[in-house]
Motif scaffolding. Structure first.
Motif, PDB file in Angstrom:
ATOM      1  N   ALA A   1      -6.257   0.107  -8.508  1.00 42.41           N
ATOM      2  CA  ALA A   1      -5.870   0.166  -7.093  1.00 42.41           C
ATOM      3  C   ALA A   1      -4.590   0.982  -6.940  1.00 42.41           C
ATOM      4  N   VAL A   2      -4.570   1.846  -5.938  1.00 38.73           N
ATOM      5  CA  VAL A   2      -3.405   2.689  -5.652  1.00 38.73           C
ATOM      6  C   VAL A   2      -2.796   2.247  -4.312  1.00 38.73           C
ATOM      7  N   SER A   3      -1.481   2.103  -4.283  1.00 41.78           N
ATOM      8  CA  SER A   3      -0.799   1.626  -3.075  1.00 41.78           C
ATOM      9  C   SER A   3       0.391   2.527  -2.760  1.00 41.78           C
TER      10      SER A   3
ATOM     11  N   VAL B   1      -5.199  -3.901   2.185  1.00 43.18           N
ATOM     12  CA  VAL B   1      -4.292  -4.677   3.041  1.00 43.18           C
ATOM     13  C   VAL B   1      -3.157  -3.780   3.526  1.00 43.18           C
ATOM     14  N   LEU B   2      -2.866  -3.869   4.818  1.00 42.53           N
ATOM     15  CA  LEU B   2      -1.734  -3.146   5.411  1.00 42.53           C
ATOM     16  C   LEU B   2      -0.691  -4.166   5.867  1.00 42.53           C
ATOM     17  N   LYS B   3       0.551  -3.948   5.431  1.00 42.56           N
ATOM     18  CA  LYS B   3       1.666  -4.792   5.862  1.00 42.56           C
ATOM     19  C   LYS B   3       2.696  -3.903   6.558  1.00 42.56           C
TER      20      LYS B   3
ATOM     21  N   GLU C   1      -5.795  -7.647   6.613  1.00 43.84           N
ATOM     22  CA  GLU C   1      -6.870  -7.238   5.725  1.00 43.84           C
ATOM     23  C   GLU C   1      -8.100  -6.997   6.579  1.00 43.84           C
ATOM     24  N   VAL C   2      -8.918  -6.052   6.156  1.00 46.60           N
ATOM     25  CA  VAL C   2     -10.051  -5.617   6.979  1.00 46.60           C
ATOM     26  C   VAL C   2     -10.906  -6.791   7.426  1.00 46.60           C
ATOM     27  N   GLU C   3     -11.202  -7.738   6.535  1.00 43.75           N
ATOM     28  CA  GLU C   3     -12.152  -8.805   6.845  1.00 43.75           C
ATOM     29  C   GLU C   3     -11.479 -10.103   7.266  1.00 43.75           C
TER      30      GLU C   3
ATOM     31  N   LEU D   1       0.741  -0.068   2.221  1.00 48.31           N
ATOM     32  CA  LEU D   1      -0.724  -0.047   2.214  1.00 48.31           C
ATOM     33  C   LEU D   1      -1.199  -0.295   0.794  1.00 48.31           C
ATOM     34  N   TYR D   2      -1.823  -1.445   0.598  1.00 52.46           N
ATOM     35  CA  TYR D   2      -2.295  -1.862  -0.729  1.00 52.46           C
ATOM     36  C   TYR D   2      -3.754  -1.468  -0.908  1.00 52.46           C
ATOM     37  N   ASN D   3      -4.049  -0.863  -2.057  1.00 52.43           N
ATOM     38  CA  ASN D   3      -5.412  -0.465  -2.415  1.00 52.43           C
ATOM     39  C   ASN D   3      -5.985   0.524  -1.405  1.00 52.43           C
ATOM     40  N   LEU D   4      -5.279   1.599  -1.184  1.00 55.49           N
ATOM     41  CA  LEU D   4      -5.757   2.605  -0.239  1.00 55.49           C
ATOM     42  C   LEU D   4      -7.032   3.293  -0.716  1.00 55.49           C
TER      43      LEU D   4
END
Length: 289
Positions: free
Chosen positions: A156-158, A195-197, A217-219, A176-179
């Motif tokens: 995962a890239v953030s 996930v966006l914080k 988080e998207v969901e 932005l986590y796991n872009l």
């Protein structure tokens, strides 16, 4: 085996859902690092201590000395929901006016879970501070393991950033986590959560810090987080916070003695009970920001 991997996981995941695992534990998401962040209701996207390596890599750019720290977390007094982590950060090149000219690099090793289900991650982050703006990036190698079913790995890239909107008073942070939307399994396109914080930190005096933050988080529904820190004396800080999505209230203490920093936090959930967090850090040869 791939086709049936996630299907076989569902009974185990159902049990974890009943214990609040998905919404309250790591869940291969960004999680929280350090007891200071935990005491602030996880409102950590604007912080710049060594745990920025996991909370927002941009915060690493303000470290001016090599720092090492350990972290331990227990949720709801269940050993299956334990987390332990080790973080190390070091400036690259000369440090001038409290900032590393070539930025700061950090490494974190973390383990969550128990015998039945566990997550391991190794993450490397980099933060750079220029003027009033900091930028950062992190790469995680994640491994999820379920007893009897094997393991899955993903990268995962953030990316993150921080900016002082009002110097030393108002700070904006985003992460932005796991872009890259890393995939865990082909079955139903199972992926690591993206996930966006984003949040603000208001620091009216050197003793007081007020943080607000939202995480999406998207969901899942958005999580609103808020925390306050009051430094009673240079060596002692009191903290409190809350989270809306998980309906937790938090509180904690921070002790500083020279290069040693010790933080403790407790969180309370009305249905699931007590969680505890402890982190201990050591900074070498320079003052922390």
């Amino acid at each position: 085996m791939k086709k049936h991997f996630m299907a076989k996981c569902y009974p185990i995941l159902s049990v974890l859902l009943l214990t609040g695992f998905i919404t309250h534990a790591q869940g291969s998401g960004p999680g929280v690092r350090g007891a200071r962040a935990a005491a602030l209701g996880h409102a950590s996207v604007t912080l710049n201590d060594v745990w920025a390596v996991g909370n927002n890599a941009a915060g690493l750019g303000q470290l001016s000395a090599p720092t090492a720290a350990v972290y331990a977390e227990n949720r709801y007094l269940l050993s299956a929901l334990n987390t332990v982590a080790l973080a190390v950060a070091a400036p690259l090149g000369k440090v001038e006016n409290g900032l590393a000219r070539r930025g700061v690099v950090g490494v974190e090793v973390q383990r969550f879970g128990g015998k039945l289900y566990s997550e391991q991650r190794i993450g490397a982050g980099y933060g750079y501070r220029g003027g009033l703006v900091s930028i950062g990036a992190r790469v995680d190698l994640l491994q999820l393991s379920i007893e009897g079913l094997g393991s899955r790995r993903a990268v995962a890239v953030s990316l993150g950033g921080q900016a002082e909107l009002v110097p030393k008073r108002l700070v904006f942070g985003a992460y932005l986590y796991n872009l890259n939307q890393a995939k865990l399994a082909e079955y139903q396109q199972e992926r690591v959560p993206t996930v966006l914080k984003a949040g603000l930190s208001y620091r009216p005096t050197a003793k007081v810090m007020l943080n607000i933050e939202t995480e999406k988080e998207v969901e899942q529904s958005a999580d609103f987080k808020a925390g306050v820190e009051y430094r009673v004396i240079d060596a002692l800080a009191l903290r409190a916070g809350l989270r809306t999505l998980t309906e937790e209230t938090t509180g904690g203490l921070g002790f500083r003695a020279g290069a040693l920093q010790i933080d403790y936090a407790a969180a309370w959930h009305a249905a699931l009970g007590l969680s505890q967090h402890l982190s201990i850090g050591l900074s070498f040869n320079a003052k922390q920001p």
